[in-house]
Design a protein around this motif. Structure first.
Motif, PDB file in Angstrom:
ATOM      1  N   GLN A 162       9.050  -1.035  -1.671  1.00  0.00           N
ATOM      2  CA  GLN A 162      10.441  -1.467  -1.620  1.00  0.00           C
ATOM      3  C   GLN A 162      11.253  -0.613  -0.654  1.00  0.00           C
ATOM      4  OE1 GLN A 162      11.787  -4.168  -2.777  1.00  0.00           O
ATOM      5  NE2 GLN A 162      13.810  -3.623  -1.957  1.00  0.00           N
ATOM      6  N   GLU A 163      11.010   0.671  -0.627  1.00  0.00           N
ATOM      7  CA  GLU A 163      11.727   1.552   0.308  1.00  0.00           C
ATOM      8  C   GLU A 163      11.389   1.213   1.746  1.00  0.00           C
ATOM      9  OE1 GLU A 163      12.462   5.693  -2.119  1.00  0.00           O
ATOM     10  OE2 GLU A 163      10.414   5.219  -1.480  1.00  0.00           O
ATOM     11  N   VAL A 164      10.139   0.842   2.012  1.00  0.00           N
ATOM     12  CA  VAL A 164       9.770   0.435   3.372  1.00  0.00           C
ATOM     13  C   VAL A 164      10.471  -0.873   3.720  1.00  0.00           C
ATOM     14  CG1 VAL A 164       7.870  -0.288   4.871  1.00  0.00           C
ATOM     15  CG2 VAL A 164       7.573   1.664   3.329  1.00  0.00           C
ATOM     16  N   ARG A 165      10.522  -1.812   2.798  1.00  0.00           N
ATOM     17  CA  ARG A 165      11.236  -3.067   3.048  1.00  0.00           C
ATOM     18  C   ARG A 165      12.704  -2.795   3.374  1.00  0.00           C
ATOM     19  NH1 ARG A 165       8.219  -4.603  -1.622  1.00  0.00           N
ATOM     20  NH2 ARG A 165       6.474  -5.972  -1.082  1.00  0.00           N
ATOM     21  N   GLU A 166      13.320  -1.903   2.610  1.00  0.00           N
ATOM     22  CA  GLU A 166      14.723  -1.571   2.858  1.00  0.00           C
ATOM     23  C   GLU A 166      14.887  -0.906   4.218  1.00  0.00           C
ATOM     24  OE1 GLU A 166      15.699   0.810  -0.490  1.00  0.00           O
ATOM     25  OE2 GLU A 166      15.848  -0.906  -1.883  1.00  0.00           O
ATOM     26  N   TYR A 167      13.952  -0.041   4.579  1.00  0.00           N
ATOM     27  CA  TYR A 167      13.997   0.615   5.887  1.00  0.00           C
ATOM     28  C   TYR A 167      13.900  -0.419   7.010  1.00  0.00           C
ATOM     29  CZ  TYR A 167      12.244   3.318   9.878  1.00  0.00           C
ATOM     30  OH  TYR A 167      12.039   3.850  11.140  1.00  0.00           O
ATOM     31  N   TYR A 181      -1.227   5.598   8.549  1.00  0.00           N
ATOM     32  CA  TYR A 181      -2.288   6.413   7.960  1.00  0.00           C
ATOM     33  C   TYR A 181      -1.762   7.757   7.449  1.00  0.00           C
ATOM     34  CZ  TYR A 181      -4.904   2.979  10.633  1.00  0.00           C
ATOM     35  OH  TYR A 181      -5.374   1.802  11.149  1.00  0.00           O
ATOM     36  N   ARG A 182      -2.610   8.446   6.707  1.00  0.00           N
ATOM     37  CA  ARG A 182      -2.273   9.725   6.102  1.00  0.00           C
ATOM     38  C   ARG A 182      -1.920  10.757   7.182  1.00  0.00           C
ATOM     39  NH1 ARG A 182      -7.140  11.893   2.959  1.00  0.00           N
ATOM     40  NH2 ARG A 182      -7.147   9.723   2.203  1.00  0.00           N
ATOM     41  N   GLN A 183      -0.882  11.540   6.930  1.00  0.00           N
ATOM     42  CA  GLN A 183      -0.424  12.522   7.912  1.00  0.00           C
ATOM     43  C   GLN A 183      -1.322  13.754   7.981  1.00  0.00           C
ATOM     44  OE1 GLN A 183       3.561  13.255   6.548  1.00  0.00           O
ATOM     45  NE2 GLN A 183       4.424  11.538   7.698  1.00  0.00           N
ATOM     46  N   GLU A 184      -1.809  14.183   6.844  1.00  0.00           N
ATOM     47  CA  GLU A 184      -2.650  15.377   6.764  1.00  0.00           C
ATOM     48  C   GLU A 184      -3.885  15.047   5.931  1.00  0.00           C
ATOM     49  OE1 GLU A 184      -1.941  17.997   8.427  1.00  0.00           O
ATOM     50  OE2 GLU A 184       0.167  17.645   8.930  1.00  0.00           O
ATOM     51  N   PRO A 185      -4.961  15.839   6.063  1.00  0.00           N
ATOM     52  CA  PRO A 185      -6.161  15.529   5.281  1.00  0.00           C
ATOM     53  C   PRO A 185      -5.906  15.436   3.786  1.00  0.00           C
ATOM     54  CG  PRO A 185      -6.657  17.165   6.963  1.00  0.00           C
ATOM     55  CD  PRO A 185      -5.169  16.981   6.982  1.00  0.00           C
ATOM     56  N   ASP A 186      -4.930  16.213   3.309  1.00  0.00           N
ATOM     57  CA  ASP A 186      -4.683  16.241   1.866  1.00  0.00           C
ATOM     58  C   ASP A 186      -3.424  15.502   1.443  1.00  0.00           C
ATOM     59  OD1 ASP A 186      -3.152  18.078   3.208  1.00  0.00           O
ATOM     60  OD2 ASP A 186      -3.261  19.622   1.659  1.00  0.00           O
ATOM     61  N   GLY A 187      -2.844  14.703   2.332  1.00  0.00           N
ATOM     62  CA  GLY A 187      -1.704  13.907   1.909  1.00  0.00           C
ATOM     63  C   GLY A 187      -0.616  13.767   2.952  1.00  0.00           C
ATOM     64  N   ASN A 188       0.541  13.282   2.499  1.00  0.00           N
ATOM     65  CA  ASN A 188       1.709  13.071   3.354  1.00  0.00           C
ATOM     66  C   ASN A 188       2.841  13.976   2.894  1.00  0.00           C
ATOM     67  OD1 ASN A 188       0.704  10.614   4.899  1.00  0.00           O
ATOM     68  ND2 ASN A 188       0.552   9.866   2.794  1.00  0.00           N
ATOM     69  N   PHE A 189       3.556  14.573   3.852  1.00  0.00           N
ATOM     70  CA  PHE A 189       4.563  15.563   3.495  1.00  0.00           C
ATOM     71  C   PHE A 189       5.870  15.411   4.274  1.00  0.00           C
ATOM     72  CE2 PHE A 189       0.291  17.303   2.952  1.00  0.00           C
ATOM     73  CZ  PHE A 189       0.298  17.619   1.595  1.00  0.00           C
ATOM     74  N   ASN A 190       5.983  14.400   5.110  1.00  0.00           N
ATOM     75  CA  ASN A 190       7.145  14.301   5.986  1.00  0.00           C
ATOM     76  C   ASN A 190       7.602  12.850   6.069  1.00  0.00           C
ATOM     77  OD1 ASN A 190       8.908  14.194   8.275  1.00  0.00           O
ATOM     78  ND2 ASN A 190       8.006  16.083   9.058  1.00  0.00           N
ATOM     79  N   ARG A 191       8.602  12.490   5.258  1.00  0.00           N
ATOM     80  CA  ARG A 191       9.081  11.105   5.267  1.00  0.00           C
ATOM     81  C   ARG A 191       9.732  10.723   6.596  1.00  0.00           C
ATOM     82  NH1 ARG A 191      12.252   7.443   0.812  1.00  0.00           N
ATOM     83  NH2 ARG A 191      13.214   5.987   2.291  1.00  0.00           N
ATOM     84  N   PRO A 192      10.598  11.563   7.203  1.00  0.00           N
ATOM     85  CA  PRO A 192      11.159  11.176   8.502  1.00  0.00           C
ATOM     86  C   PRO A 192      10.091  10.872   9.543  1.00  0.00           C
ATOM     87  CG  PRO A 192      12.412  12.993   7.599  1.00  0.00           C
ATOM     88  CD  PRO A 192      11.210  12.822   6.712  1.00  0.00           C
ATOM     89  N   ARG A 193       8.983  11.618   9.516  1.00  0.00           N
ATOM     90  CA  ARG A 193       7.905  11.343  10.464  1.00  0.00           C
ATOM     91  C   ARG A 193       7.255  10.000  10.170  1.00  0.00           C
ATOM     92  NH1 ARG A 193       3.892  15.991  12.018  1.00  0.00           N
ATOM     93  NH2 ARG A 193       5.503  16.257  13.602  1.00  0.00           N
ATOM     94  N   GLY A 196       0.767  -1.239   0.000  1.00  0.00           N
ATOM     95  CA  GLY A 196       0.000   0.000   0.000  1.00  0.00           C
ATOM     96  C   GLY A 196       0.797   1.288   0.000  1.00  0.00           C
ATOM     97  N   PHE A 197       2.108   1.234   0.191  1.00  0.00           N
ATOM     98  CA  PHE A 197       2.871   2.473   0.373  1.00  0.00           C
ATOM     99  C   PHE A 197       3.062   3.259  -0.919  1.00  0.00           C
ATOM    100  CE2 PHE A 197       3.702   0.530   4.410  1.00  0.00           C
ATOM    101  CZ  PHE A 197       3.843   1.614   5.275  1.00  0.00           C
ATOM    102  N   GLU A 198       2.810   2.644  -2.068  1.00  0.00           N
ATOM    103  CA  GLU A 198       2.886   3.400  -3.309  1.00  0.00           C
ATOM    104  C   GLU A 198       1.885   4.555  -3.293  1.00  0.00           C
ATOM    105  OE1 GLU A 198       5.310   2.421  -5.031  1.00  0.00           O
ATOM    106  OE2 GLU A 198       5.589   0.362  -4.344  1.00  0.00           O
ATOM    107  N   ARG A 199       0.827   4.405  -2.510  1.00  0.00           N
ATOM    108  CA  ARG A 199      -0.215   5.434  -2.453  1.00  0.00           C
ATOM    109  C   ARG A 199       0.125   6.550  -1.477  1.00  0.00           C
ATOM    110  NH1 ARG A 199      -5.623   2.341  -1.093  1.00  0.00           N
ATOM    111  NH2 ARG A 199      -6.519   4.371  -1.657  1.00  0.00           N
ATOM    112  N   SER A 200       1.184   6.372  -0.698  1.00  0.00           N
ATOM    113  CA  SER A 200       1.511   7.369   0.329  1.00  0.00           C
ATOM    114  C   SER A 200       2.137   8.628  -0.248  1.00  0.00           C
ATOM    115  CB  SER A 200       2.472   6.769   1.361  1.00  0.00           C
ATOM    116  OG  SER A 200       3.781   6.614   0.818  1.00  0.00           O
ATOM    117  N   GLY A 201       2.800   8.500  -1.400  1.00  0.00           N
ATOM    118  CA  GLY A 201       3.487   9.648  -1.983  1.00  0.00           C
ATOM    119  C   GLY A 201       4.820   9.944  -1.335  1.00  0.00           C
ATOM    120  N   LEU A 202       5.213   9.164  -0.322  1.00  0.00           N
ATOM    121  CA  LEU A 202       6.474   9.386   0.382  1.00  0.00           C
ATOM    122  C   LEU A 202       7.439   8.225   0.253  1.00  0.00           C
ATOM    123  CD1 LEU A 202       5.490  11.044   3.798  1.00  0.00           C
ATOM    124  CD2 LEU A 202       6.482  12.143   1.790  1.00  0.00           C
TER     125      LEU A 202
END
Length: 221
Positions: free
Chosen positions: A63-68, A118-130, A53-59
């Motif tokens: 694969q990046e989550v797996r690597e993390y 879950y989504r960080q803000e109503p209109d999307g995600n903006f902070n990858r470190p968070r 599901g992380f492709e939909r996050s925009g952050l």
């Protein structure tokens, strides 16, 4: 669970030798419980939970989550035998304190967990470190449950006492003051992502994480 909150304020606190209480915590845990995590041979790739599901996050991509997960956590903390999945759910969940960034669901019949982010803000995600810290917080909940699903284990009891006896300025965030489990998860994530802050706020909690949760592994912010 991880609510949206402010970045914790650094608190100056002198370092010193382990306190008598910390030495006693170590002695009691070592006497009551021998914890020897299975280590995979370096030549084998550590198995990971399902990530989706992380492709939909925009952050982050899946694969990046797996690597993390693979690069950041001890293998036993994210083993699929206990942590079945890490999933991004494209929903904004309002909460009286802001909004919910992540949850960990538990299955008491199989002793397994699943993490939802879950989504960080109503209109999307903006902070990858968070987002990464949110994942770490939820992994911390999984580690807590692995220590004892059916009643407090010696390590959980030792943490409960350490948390309960903390001064107001010995928590890494306001949310950590909620209860001992949120204190554990917040401290766990801070140990990984801001170890200097944790050492300043509470050397005792830093030592607990290093000695009894990460078994000597340390991070550098």
């Amino acid at each position: 669970m991880t609510p949206l909150g402010d970045v914790p304020k650094r608190i100056e606190q002198p370092e010193g030798p382990p306190s008598t209480d910390q030495v006693e915590i170590t002695r009691r845990i070592e006497e009551a419980e021998e914890f020897k995590p299975e280590r995979l041979p370096e030549t084998l790739e550590a198995p990971l939970p399902e990530v989706r599901g992380f492709e939909r996050s925009g952050l982050m991509s899946n694969q990046e989550v797996r690597e993390y997960l693979d690069e950041t956590f001890p293998p036993e903390h994210v083993a699929p035998e206990s942590l079945k999945s890490v999933e991004y759910v494209d929903m904004y969940l309002p909460h009286e304190e802001g909004n919910i960034l992540g949850t960990t669901g538990y299955n008491l019949f199989t002793d397994t967990s699943k993490i939802e982010i879950y989504r960080q803000e109503p209109d999307g995600n903006f902070n990858r470190p968070r987002m990464e810290r949110t994942i770490a917080h939820e992994v911390g909940h999984n580690v807590w449950n692995d220590m004892g699903w059916h009643g407090l284990s010696p390590r959980q009891q030792a943490w409960a006492e350490l948390s309960a006896n903390s001064a107001p300025d010995e928590y890494v965030s306001e949310y950590a003051k909620t209860d001992m489990q949120e204190d554990f998860a917040e401290t766990y994530a801070t140990y990984i992502h801001d170890p200097e802050l944790l050492q300043e706020v509470s050397p005792g909690k830093y030592e607990f994480m290093r000695d009894h949760i990460f078994h000597g592994r340390e991070y550098h912010g």
